[in-house]
Design a protein around this motif. Structure first.
Motif, mmCIF file in Angstrom:
data_model
loop_
_atom_site.group_PDB
_atom_site.id
_atom_site.type_symbol
_atom_site.label_atom_id
_atom_site.label_comp_id
_atom_site.label_asym_id
_atom_site.label_seq_id
_atom_site.Cartn_x
_atom_site.Cartn_y
_atom_site.Cartn_z
ATOM 1 N N ARG A 39 0.810 -1.221 0.000
ATOM 2 C CA ARG A 39 0.000 0.000 0.000
ATOM 3 C C ARG A 39 0.847 1.276 0.000
ATOM 4 O O ARG A 39 0.305 2.385 0.014
ATOM 5 C CB ARG A 39 -0.954 -0.006 1.190
ATOM 6 C CG ARG A 39 -2.031 -1.078 1.059
ATOM 7 C CD ARG A 39 -2.760 -1.366 2.350
ATOM 8 N NE ARG A 39 -3.452 -0.201 2.889
ATOM 9 C CZ ARG A 39 -4.149 -0.214 4.032
ATOM 10 N NH1 ARG A 39 -4.237 -1.346 4.727
ATOM 11 N NH2 ARG A 39 -4.755 0.873 4.470
ATOM 12 N N VAL A 149 0.675 10.903 -2.777
ATOM 13 C CA VAL A 149 1.611 9.848 -2.368
ATOM 14 C C VAL A 149 2.899 10.605 -2.065
ATOM 15 O O VAL A 149 3.588 11.074 -2.966
ATOM 16 C CB VAL A 149 1.817 8.802 -3.478
ATOM 17 C CG1 VAL A 149 2.848 7.760 -3.050
ATOM 18 C CG2 VAL A 149 0.491 8.127 -3.833
ATOM 19 N N VAL A 177 -1.288 8.494 0.780
ATOM 20 C CA VAL A 177 -0.210 7.725 1.407
ATOM 21 C C VAL A 177 0.870 8.727 1.812
ATOM 22 O O VAL A 177 1.341 9.510 0.986
ATOM 23 C CB VAL A 177 0.370 6.672 0.450
ATOM 24 C CG1 VAL A 177 1.567 5.964 1.081
ATOM 25 C CG2 VAL A 177 -0.700 5.660 0.042
#
Length: 373
Positions: A39, A149, A177
């Protein structure tokens, strides 16, 4: 710069600016065994192409200087060395750094707020340096939001007798993330207060650390987090006592609800041979509100001298106290409201430490919204 010649400790054995000194994590390593690598969207293995963007907006106190500088600026990377691959990847990939300077003996008249906003798909890397010169005092807010991210390193360099308070909000969109490393370096008689609030994101892994360069440093690191179904929120702290007569206190608390909600807290404290007179304590507590949620809590204390003023740690994870709920229900309070009152009190004790009223109210409102789900 290559591998650090002196091992940090049995807890943290490697530090280097060179990405090649760190193997790609497999999940079997102690530092990565709790993190779902699939992930991370390539932040850990070099496959995350830096094509995204996180916008940095700064609302600075008038006493503060804000600069955008290149990688070659002498102030960048001076106070830390990466200790894992993602930190090293961020160090080797960022292009521009934000440098905030609080001048000697200045007392800022308002908080300096950095708003970091993710603007869509693609990975990106960042670097921030906050330098508080001797005898100065400042308050800093880091507000993370949007979709990204993102991996970054943040340096807090606190000079002799200086005082820095930091609030870091991780309020990302559900798909974000974020892997971040906060490095605080404390000089003689410096004071550092850190408060972390992690609520948003799909996966957030935050690693705050403190080091001391002279006696008298005092660090207090607090945090609250609320983990919903499917979220992975991970906090990995390191306090490295290498100077005599310094203090540290760590208190993180979390609540979890929903299937596959996962919280990880790792608290590493090292007291080296030369760090006589150290006074340190760390605490982590988790409330598990529903079935299917999981909290992993691992305090580690490594003491290499017998001359300490105090050293301890504690960790506890469990369900809501039935007696507390029953007590409130016996006084006519419905179960759902009783549950909210208990969790609000559990987390609110720490949230009250946030001295910025606007931020404190925002955090409490966000926690209320989580509890109302």
């Amino acid at each position: 710069m290559g591998l650090n010649e002196k091992p940090l400790s049995t807890l943290h054995e490697k530090a280097s600016y060179d990405l090649g000194d760190f193997d790609v994590p497999t999940g079997r390593e102690e530092a990565w065994r709790f993190t779902p690598l699939s992930r991370l969207k390539g932040l850990h293995n070099g496959k995350a192409e830096p094509v995204g963007h996180v916008r940095v907006d700064v609302d600075a106190a008038p006493e503060v200087t804000v600069e955008t500088v290149g990688r070659d600026d002498a102030r960048v990377g001076k106070s830390f060395m990466p200790t894992d691959r993602v930190s090293a990847q961020a160090w080797n990939t960022f292009e521009k750094a934000t440098v905030i300077t609080v001048p000697r003996e200045a007392v800022t008249s308002k908080p300096t707020v950095l708003t970091l906003t993710g603007e869509g798909d693609g990975a990106t890397y960042g670097h921030i340096v906050v330098k508080v010169e001797p005898m100065a005092e400042a308050v800093l807010v880091l507000d993370h939001k949007g979709s990204a991210v993102y991996a970054d390193n943040i340096e807090f360099v606190v000079g002799d007798g200086a005082n820095l308070k930091v609030v870091s909000l991780q309020d990302w969109d559900d798909d974000a993330v974020h892997v971040s490393h906060h490095h605080a370096q404390l000089a003689k008689d410096a004071t550092f207060r850190s408060f972390v609030v992690t609520l948003g994101g799909d996966l957030v892994r935050l690693s705050p650390s403190v080091t001391y360069t002279a006696p008298g440093g005092d660090a207090d690191m607090s945090g609250v987090y609320f983990v919903d179904a499917g979220q992975h929120l991970e906090h990995r702290l390191l306090v490295d006592h290498s100077q005599p007569n310094c203090k540290s206190n760590v208190d993180y608390r979390g609540a979890l609800q929903g299937e596959a909600a996962h919280a990880v807290w790792i608290g590493d404290v090292i007291i080296r041979v030369e760090a006589e007179g150290t006074d340190t304590y760390e605490l982590n507590r988790n409330l598990i509100l529903t079935d299917g949620a999981r909290a992993d809590s691992v305090p580690n204390l490594e003491i290499l001298t017998g001359e300490v003023a105090g050293a301890g740690h504690a960790s506890a994870s469990g369900r809501l106290d039935d007696e507390h709920i029953f007590y409130l229900q016996a006084r006519g309070i419905p179960y759902d409201e009783a549950r909210r009152l208990v969790v609000r009190g559990f987390l609110g004790q720490l949230v009250e430490k946030i001295q910025i009223e606007e931020i404190r109210e925002r955090v409490m409102n966000a926690l209320e919204a989580e509890l109302s789900r």
